[in-house]
Design an enzyme around this catalytic site. Structure first.
Site, PDB file in Angstrom:
ATOM      1  N   ASP A   1      50.312  38.882  29.731  1.00  6.57           N
ATOM      2  CA  ASP A   1      49.296  39.765  30.283  1.00  6.57           C
ATOM      3  C   ASP A   1      49.251  41.031  29.429  1.00  6.57           C
ATOM      4  OD1 ASP A   1      47.609  41.055  32.120  1.00  6.57           O
ATOM      5  OD2 ASP A   1      48.611  40.051  33.783  1.00  6.57           O
TER       6      ASP A   1
ATOM      7  N   ASP B   1      43.537  42.204  30.284  1.00  7.52           N
ATOM      8  CA  ASP B   1      43.348  42.970  31.500  1.00  7.52           C
ATOM      9  C   ASP B   1      42.165  43.925  31.356  1.00  7.52           C
ATOM     10  OD1 ASP B   1      44.741  43.897  34.092  1.00  7.52           O
ATOM     11  OD2 ASP B   1      44.559  45.772  32.991  1.00  7.52           O
TER      12      ASP B   1
ATOM     13  N   HIS C   1      47.733  38.713  42.120  1.00  6.71           N
ATOM     14  CA  HIS C   1      48.522  39.888  42.492  1.00  6.71           C
ATOM     15  C   HIS C   1      47.675  41.070  42.943  1.00  6.71           C
ATOM     16  CE1 HIS C   1      47.099  40.413  38.464  1.00  6.71           C
ATOM     17  NE2 HIS C   1      47.421  41.690  38.507  1.00  6.71           N
ATOM     18  N   ASP C   2      46.356  40.941  42.855  1.00 10.26           N
ATOM     19  CA  ASP C   2      45.470  42.052  43.224  1.00 10.26           C
ATOM     20  C   ASP C   2      44.767  41.839  44.557  1.00 10.26           C
ATOM     21  OD1 ASP C   2      45.938  43.567  40.935  1.00 10.26           O
ATOM     22  OD2 ASP C   2      44.403  42.514  39.793  1.00 10.26           O
TER      23      ASP C   2
ATOM     24  N   GLU D   1      39.678  39.370  32.003  1.00 11.83           N
ATOM     25  CA  GLU D   1      39.469  39.729  33.403  1.00 11.83           C
ATOM     26  C   GLU D   1      38.166  40.519  33.513  1.00 11.83           C
ATOM     27  OE1 GLU D   1      41.588  42.230  37.009  1.00 11.83           O
ATOM     28  OE2 GLU D   1      41.457  43.036  34.984  1.00 11.83           O
TER      29      GLU D   1
END
Ligand code: GLC
Ligand code: CA
Length: 555
Positions: free
Chosen positions: A99, A200, A330-331, A254
């Site tokens: 990431d 990201d 995770h968000d 993303e």
């Protein structure tokens, strides 16, 4: 499309390292923990791992605020630990995705510390600065995690831009040396054995230096800075410098707000190969009250709208290998508890939602713990949630008349922390995550919903996931044409077809039992996969609450 990319058949498992497995008993998951559990992950049948950031960070945003892109954070282990992890993963033929938060750094990054020394400092241009114009802030932009998007430097009179958080200054991608630096980072990790990168927040890299005001009085800087024109230039330059093509590196970008058209805009030119969007989370926005902050109100999924979005993605992205398919990350709070019924129909909800999404065309991302039906961490106190806005939402909700339970339910089903709970390995102390150190986040220990117990039960969610993943690897579900069957709102039924092979995936997204008339589908005589309580009588398929099954026309 070039059909030889390794990632076309990727089935990804996403790991949040802080919460996976703690081996040195400090309450935080670590890289040795990942290595220790590789056999387990392999047993699921997935072939690719996405690991959330493990590089040196100030942990204002759990790894997304980077201090050194090339150094492993001692919280997670050593350089050797990471090399061993990569080696062991490769031994098992896993592909690895790291990431890469390239839009911003930590304010503790040496670049930013140097930039703060003054306007003549060479690193000044690594970040985005504007002069004070006498107003409290240069414009009306707000940051992703609250507050204005600008902060004034301590020892000078300029403001720096931060789209997410004060502690995370945005990088200036107009500045060529910065872009070279970032390409070097990707190359560095590719040489270490990484096969792909999750970019990201990449849609914010090109900031319009006129800093146009948001149309509202105060509005999200992200809304007015996304998808800048120079993005393509930046990405293609990076791909060239990193040797993406030769190395067959996977770039997953993303882009939370991207629809199919935007996705194609990037993937058609090979800027990125795949896009992670949130547009399929079609929450019933109209159900939200105007009197309370909207982003923290939980509302159900609009299933008709969900079908419309799925159809958009399935149809438009078919030729490019299908979309990324995911319910959890995770968000976001874990979706089965948000949209299904994990209180009364937990096993079926977990199995049905996975069946519904992952057997479509595209690349699944399975978020650690969903394969055992893990729920969200349930917080009882807004003060224990890391987002400071949770407390003010709670206070406003109580004042508005909501009771404690209701206010907390809304927070637990909209916040990020609830999805980041420790992996439930067993029903021992701390769920087998750490030996005796209390985990960094509130721990949930349950019987049945842990790996150890589900291993022993052939009908467990875990073993169902294994069969589902296996089925996903067949040509029919990898490449077959997708077609949504017209049904009532709460049923989700689709056909996959490859030559004369046909699969029918039937899902009941409700707490009511349902029936489907199979009369118009010929020869679907193999019940290949089924949750509890599925029955076929004559030509009628009976689905229990949140039940799902897969029928095939051949064996
Ligand atoms: C991405 C990450 C999120 C992070 C943010 C800022 O959205 O997924 O966890 O907070 O970027 O880096
Ligand atoms: Ca640890």
């Amino acid at each position: 499309m070039n059909s030889n990319h390794w990632w076309e058949d990727a089935i990804i498992y996403q790991i949040y390292p802080m919460s996976f497995k703690d081996t040195n008993n400090d309450g935080v998951g670590d890289i040795k923990g990942l290595t220790q559990k590789l056999d387990y992950i392999e047993s699921l049948g997935v072939n690719t791992l996405w690991v959330n950031p493990v590089t040196l960070s100030n942990h204002d945003d759990n790894g997304y605020d980077v201090i050194d892109y090339k150094k492993i954070d001692p919280l997670f282990g050593t350089e050797e630990d990471s090399e061993r992890f990569i080696k062991e993963a490769k031994k098992r033929n896993f592909r690895l995705i790291f990431d890469f938060p390239l839009n911003h750094t930590s304010d503790q990054h040496p670049w930013f510390k140097k930039a703060l020394k003054g306007k003549d400092e060479p690193y000044r241009d690594y970040y985005i600065w504007v002069d004070s114009n006498g107003d409290p802030y240069p414009n009306n932009w707000t940051a992703g995690f609250g507050g204005p998007a600008w902060t004034k430097e301590m020892n000078g009179d300029q403001y720096y831009l931060h789209l997410f958080k004060e502690e995370m200054p945005d990088l200036n991608w107009d500045h060529a040396p910065l872009r070279q630096e970032m390409a070097d980072v990707v190359t560095y990790w590719a040489e270490k054995g990484i096969d792909g990168v999750r970019l990201d927040a990449f849609i914010y890299l090109d900031i319009d230096k006129d800093f146009p005001e948001h149309p509202e009085d105060f509005g999200s800087a992200q809304e007015v800075t996304s998808y800048g024109e120079k993005l393509k230039k930046y990405l293609s330059e990076m791909n060239q410098r990193t040797g993406k093509e030769e190395k067959d590196l996977l770039m997953i970008g993303e882009a939370t707000s991207a629809g199919a058209e935007k996705i194609l805009w990037y993937t058609d030119d090979n800027m990125v190969d795949k896009v992670i969007t949130l547009q399929h989370f079609t929450d019933k926005a109209d159900d939200k009250l105007d009197d309370l902050p909207k982003e923290k109100q939980h509302v159900p999924l609009d299933l008709n709208e969900f079908k419309r979005m799925q159809t958009e993605f399935q149809e438009n992205l078919h030729d490019s290998g299908g979309p990324i398919l995911f319910w959890n990350n995770h968000d976001r709070p874990r979706a089965p508890q948000k949209y299904g019924d994990m209180q009364n129909h937990r096993d079926n909800t977990a199995k049905m939602m996975a069946t519904l999404l992952y057997l479509q065309h595209g690349i699944p991302i399975i978020y650690y713990g969903e394969e055992i039906g893990m729920n969200n961490v349930w917080f009882d106190d807004p003060g224990n949630i890391s987002d400071k806005r949770a407390r003010s939402f709670y206070n406003a909700a109580r004042e508005y008349g909501w009771d404690h339970q209701t206010a907390m339910k809304h927070l637990n089903l909209t916040e990020r922390d609830p999805s980041r709970g420790i992996m439930q390995w067993s029903n021992e102390k701390w769920a087998g995550f750490s030996e005796d150190a209390a985990p960094w986040i509130k721990a949930t220990v349950e019987s049945k919903y842990n790996v150890e117990e589900q291993e022993k039960d052939s009908s467990s969610i875990l073993n169902y996931y294994r069969r589902l993943i296996d089925l996903k690897k067949s040509d029919l579900f990898r490449k077959g044409k997708w077609e949504l069957i017209d049904t009532k709102e709460t049923l989700y039924v689709y056909k996959r077809q490859l030559d004369n092979r046909i699969g029918l995936v039937c899902c009941n997204f409700s707490a009511e039992p349902e029936e489907i008339d199979l009369g118009s589908f010929k020869d679907l005589d193999t019940l290949e996969l089924a949750t509890e309580g599925i029955k076929v009588k004559e030509k009628t398929l009976q689905l229990p609450p949140f039940g799902a099954c897969v029928l095939l026309n051949e064996k």
